[in-house]
Each structure stands twice: as C-alpha cells, then as structure tokens.
Motif scaffolding. Structure first.
Motif, mmCIF file in Angstrom:
data_model
loop_
_atom_site.group_PDB
_atom_site.id
_atom_site.type_symbol
_atom_site.label_atom_id
_atom_site.label_comp_id
_atom_site.label_asym_id
_atom_site.label_seq_id
_atom_site.Cartn_x
_atom_site.Cartn_y
_atom_site.Cartn_z
ATOM 1 N N VAL A 103 -7.148 0.126 -37.218
ATOM 2 C CA VAL A 103 -7.530 1.230 -38.107
ATOM 3 C C VAL A 103 -9.045 1.280 -38.281
ATOM 4 O O VAL A 103 -9.674 2.349 -38.164
ATOM 5 N N ILE A 104 -9.662 0.133 -38.553
ATOM 6 C CA ILE A 104 -11.100 0.109 -38.785
ATOM 7 C C ILE A 104 -11.871 0.466 -37.516
ATOM 8 O O ILE A 104 -12.861 1.211 -37.555
ATOM 9 N N LEU A 107 -11.756 4.248 -37.004
ATOM 10 C CA LEU A 107 -12.603 4.958 -37.966
ATOM 11 C C LEU A 107 -14.079 4.830 -37.599
ATOM 12 O O LEU A 107 -14.830 5.815 -37.634
ATOM 13 N N TRP A 110 -14.948 6.977 -34.473
ATOM 14 C CA TRP A 110 -15.137 8.392 -34.815
ATOM 15 C C TRP A 110 -16.473 8.618 -35.522
ATOM 16 O O TRP A 110 -17.171 9.608 -35.271
ATOM 17 N N PHE A 111 -16.814 7.727 -36.428
ATOM 18 C CA PHE A 111 -18.096 7.834 -37.134
ATOM 19 C C PHE A 111 -19.260 7.746 -36.152
ATOM 20 O O PHE A 111 -20.258 8.457 -36.285
ATOM 21 N N THR A 348 -16.540 -2.032 -44.964
ATOM 22 C CA THR A 348 -16.709 -0.990 -43.946
ATOM 23 C C THR A 348 -17.179 0.307 -44.586
ATOM 24 O O THR A 348 -18.107 0.967 -44.096
ATOM 25 N N TYR A 349 -16.532 0.679 -45.677
ATOM 26 C CA TYR A 349 -16.931 1.909 -46.381
ATOM 27 C C TYR A 349 -18.382 1.810 -46.850
ATOM 28 O O TYR A 349 -19.162 2.766 -46.697
#
Length: 513
Positions: A103-104, A107, A110-111, A348-349
């Motif tokens: 998942v990470i 993400l 894509w970023f 991560t965020y």
C-alpha cells in the motif's frame, strides 16, 4: 508449479523485472521526454499493482485455508552438505507487513510521478525504486536468513543510489558514502550470523535457527548478536544514528519510503522475526532495552533544536524506533508490531506533506525550549547531535577514504604504468619532466607507509618501462602497449557513463540471483 508458488515468486520478481525493463529502455533511448516518463511510471506502478494482487491472493488463502507457513519453491545453492533453499515464510507477521509495504509503495509511486516530473533523473529514480520494492518485500517474506540477505542488499543499494540522486553535488555523494559505509558494518554483522549459523547448525532456515536444539547460550548469543547489529544499524539506533540524518539528500519520496516508512523499519522487522532467539538470550534483551532508551533520549533531545522539518521528522523516527526496540527487549512483540505499522503510515504522510508544509509556513522556526537553553551543556550537545556525526566520520568514513586514496595511488603509480599508455594519466604525461616533478606532487611524508611502498613500487615499474618499453630498440613493443592502453582507456571511459554503470549493477544482481 501451483498458483501459490507463482504468487510468491511474483511478489518480489515483478518489481525487479520492471527495473530491468526501465533500465533497458534507458540504454536503448526508448523512454525519453514526457512520453518516456509516462511509460516509465506505468511500468513501475503496473508491476507493483500486479504484485499487490498476488499479495491479496495470499490474504485470501490465509483467511480460507490458514497461513501456508514455509513454502519451498526449489533449491537455490548447493555445496556438499550445505544447501540454501528458495523458500518463503508466510505467517501473520510477514503477511501483515507485505500488505503494509504494498500500500505504501503504491501511494509513494503515484506521488512521485508528479513530484519528479521533468527531473533529469526521473527514469533512474523509478528504476531504483523498483529495486527497493523488490528488496523490501523479499526481506519480509524470506524463509531463511540467506534469502533475507539478498533483499537486505537490494534495499541498501537502493538507499545509497537515491541518497546520491543528485550526484553532481559533493554533499550528496559524501552523505551517500557515509550511509553506505555505516550500513556495510551492519552487513558484516549479518554475514557473521550467517557464517556461524552454517558452522554450528548447518543451515540458515528460520525453522532450524529457532528450533530448541539444546545448544549453549553462547552460540545463540553470538548468532543473535550478528543479526541484532545489522538490525540496529539499519534502523539507525544509537550509536549508529548519524548516517540517517545525512540520508535526506535524496528526493522527498525516497525520504518518505526509506527513512519514514519502510526501510528504516526493516531492522525492527528482523528483531521481530528473531523473537525465539531473543527470548533465549537475557543479556541481549537487556542490551536492547539500554540501546532503545539511549536512542529515545538521542532522538528527543536532538529533535528539540532542529529547524528543518524533515530533519525533525528523522529524529522523531529515531525516538519512535527506540520505543519499538525497548518493547522487543521487554518481550512485547505484538505491541512493537502494531507500533511499527502505525508509525510507518503516519510518518509516510508527514514526509510527503513536508514540501507543501514548507511552502505554507512563512514564519521563522521557533527557538528551543527555555528549560533546554538554561542548560548550556545539554543544549550544545543536542545542537552537535552528541558528536555522533564527527565520531562516525573519524571511525568509519575517513579510514575508508584513506584506503581509497591508497588504491588510487596504486592505480596511478602501478596499474597505469603497466598498461603502457602515457596519455591515460596526468602523471605519465610528466615522465619526461623526471622524478622530481612526481616527488613534488606526492610527498612521501603525506602518503603513509602503504603510500610510500606504492611509490617505491611505481619507481621500479618506471625503470622497467624506461629500459624495456621506451627504448629505441623496442618501438614496436611500445606501439603495441600504447594500442592496448588506448583500447582499455576507451572501455573505461564508456563504463564510467551512468547508463553503463546501472547496466553493470543490474547484471551483477542477476548473476547473484
């Protein structure tokens, strides 16, 4: 080969194939410009999505049939009585982290597409990112310590390459070198553990290492210490914390995935995997608690005086990882696993939000707390990061650089002279000026014992060259040597180009596998 085996192989293999695809396209010049960026990102994201689907299939099997535990695909290496199997361990711990990693990684990929748009190293970043994705998933699902070591090296190489992403800057290359050398010390600990596992137990399979064989606690402590050293360095625990603060030279997505979310937790995962061994070594448990407490204190106090948001996140991560190490030392393995997952998501965020945060904030950073400023000794120590950076430079980096200088001197004084190509070195172009010119450039007092020995050896080869190769009676021999030297120089110049260096790295890993 059944569907389970295909899914297990696909998880680390698909990102690796994506890396090879992107690298081949770079060498052939097929993915240039904006269209090339689209192709590169689609290949990288597509491979990770297929890998994530394979993980979902494992989730389905685990819910319907239970965890498949160790699944042997085949034999990897065989030498007499020693064997290394290609097998994967799928249990609650590995399956949880496989899903978290997938998942990470998706993400952050894509970023990265928009964040690195029209960057000169766009393709290079996604190549290294795919290599890391393969490595981190291989670490989690490896059924033996030898296979884990391969993933460990994939992740370490990826970290080194992305710290030096902007290789034109001296700071980036120097910080990449610091991280590389420090992590090689951890790799030595891992190799130490692998060696004694083979020597005493004849295997590196997890089930063999964790079985109760009635061995002496000394054997268990030595093998566990090698694994723990590798884990502590990879997770930047005290006193090996200095390298991670230097690792922020890479792009923000790499900082997020490496030092906020996944790679920095690889050491914690290894400690969690070693639960049966750690539980048998009380001294090791006490050491983990002590190291964890020191890491918490180091991360907390050094973080109080930071003015850069990403550096503050790093020191916070060191403290949080220290809490996980303390939990493992106390035997709270389930709590440490839950802490790992929550921290990876939250960090991560924070890292991905950091660039936007810097644009939004216009005020100057707040000063350190008053209670800290009233304690000048502690404040100075926190500002100096407890001098771990300079200590690591003196103990690790500078000796390595001195060795590299001696190797370079050996090349210039011996290897290049043997090749017989005067144009390949600025030193050989000064042969006609005599020895005094060389002595003025390389003072024997500055070269050390090894350097002086190399200088004497170089003088000997120079004499042989002058008497045999450069003599008037050996013009043909001189011409032949020069011709060979020109060919070698041309090959060396070609191999020094970035695309060929990446190709050599790819081929090396394919041969290892």
């Amino acid at each position: 080969m059944n569907a389970l085996n295909v899914s297990l192989i696909a998880i680390p293999l698909l990102p690796l194939l994506a890396m090879l695809w992107i690298g081949l396209a770079v060498v052939l010049g097929k993915n240039q410009g904006d269209a090339g960026e689209k192709q590169t990102s689609r290949i990288a994201i597509g491979s990770m999505m297929l890998s994530a689907w394979a993980i979902l299939y494992l989730d389905y099997l685990s819910f319907t049939q239970g965890f498949p535990a160790t699944v042997q695909i085949g034999s990897w290496l065989e030498s007499g009585a020693y064997q290394i199997h290609l097998n994967f361990l799928i249990d609650g711990l590995s399956l949880t982290l496989l899903n978290l990693n997938a998942v990470i990684i998706l993400l952050v990929l894509w970023f990265s597409v928009n964040y690195l748009h029209r960057e000169p190293g766009f393709q290079r970043f996604f190549m290294v990112f795919c290599l890391f994705s393969s490595g981190i998933q291989l670490i989690v699902m490896a059924g033996n310590a030898a296979l884990l070591f391969i993933g460990w090296e994939f992740a370490g190489l990826s970290s080194y390459l992305l710290i030096g992403y902007r290789w034109q800057r001296d700071v980036a290359t120097q910080n990449a070198l610091r991280a590389f050398i420090t992590n090689r010390l951890g790799d030595a600990g891992l190799i130490f553990a692998l060696f004694f596992s083979f020597l005493w137990w004849g295997s590196t399979e997890w089930q063999v290492l964790f079985a109760d064989k009635g061995e002496s606690t000394l054997h268990i402590a030595l093998i566990s210490s090698g694994f723990v050293l590798a884990a502590l360095i990879k997770s930047a625990q005290f006193p090996f914390s200095a390298w991670i603060t230097r690792a922020l030279e890479g792009p923000t997505p790499s900082s997020a995935i490496f030092y906020g979310a996944l790679m920095v937790h690889a050491g914690i995962y290894l400690l969690l995997r070693l639960e049966p061994l750690i539980a048998q070594a009380e001294t090791l448990q006490i050491a983990l608690i002590l190291i964890g407490v020191l890491s918490i204190a180091y991360g907390y106090f050094a973080g109080l005086v930071q003015t850069d948001v990403k550096t503050a996140f790093i020191f916070s991560s060191i403290a949080q990882l220290g809490i996980m190490v303390v939990s493992i030392g106390l035997g709270w393995f389930e709590f440490a696993t839950l802490h790992l997952c929550i921290h990876a998501v939250w960090r991560t965020y924070q890292f991905l939000h950091a660039p936007s945060f810097l644009h939004q904030v216009t005020n100057s950073p707040r000063p350190a707390a008053q209670w800290l400023q009233k304690r000048p000794a502690l404040y100075i120590a926190a500002v100096q990061r407890f001098w771990l950076d300079s200590l690591g430079d003196h103990l690790l980096v500078k000796p390595f650089q001195k060795l590299a200088q001696d190797a370079r001197l050996f090349e210039e004084q011996v290897i290049i002279r043997i090749s017989g190509n005067p144009s390949s070195s600025h030193l050989l172009s000064r042969l006609n000026a005599g020895k005094e010119g060389l002595k003025q450039e390389y003072h024997s007092n500055d070269m050390g014992l090894l350097g002086r020995f190399m200088h004497m050896l170089g003088d000997l080869f120079e004499w042989i060259e002058q008497k045999l190769v450069m003599s008037d009676t050996q013009q043909r021999l001189q011409h032949n040597f020069k011709y060979i030297g020109d060919i070698l120089e041309n090959i060396e110049r070609r191999l020094a180009e970035p695309r060929y260096l990446m190709l050599i790295i790819v081929v090396s890993f394919v041969m290892v596998l």
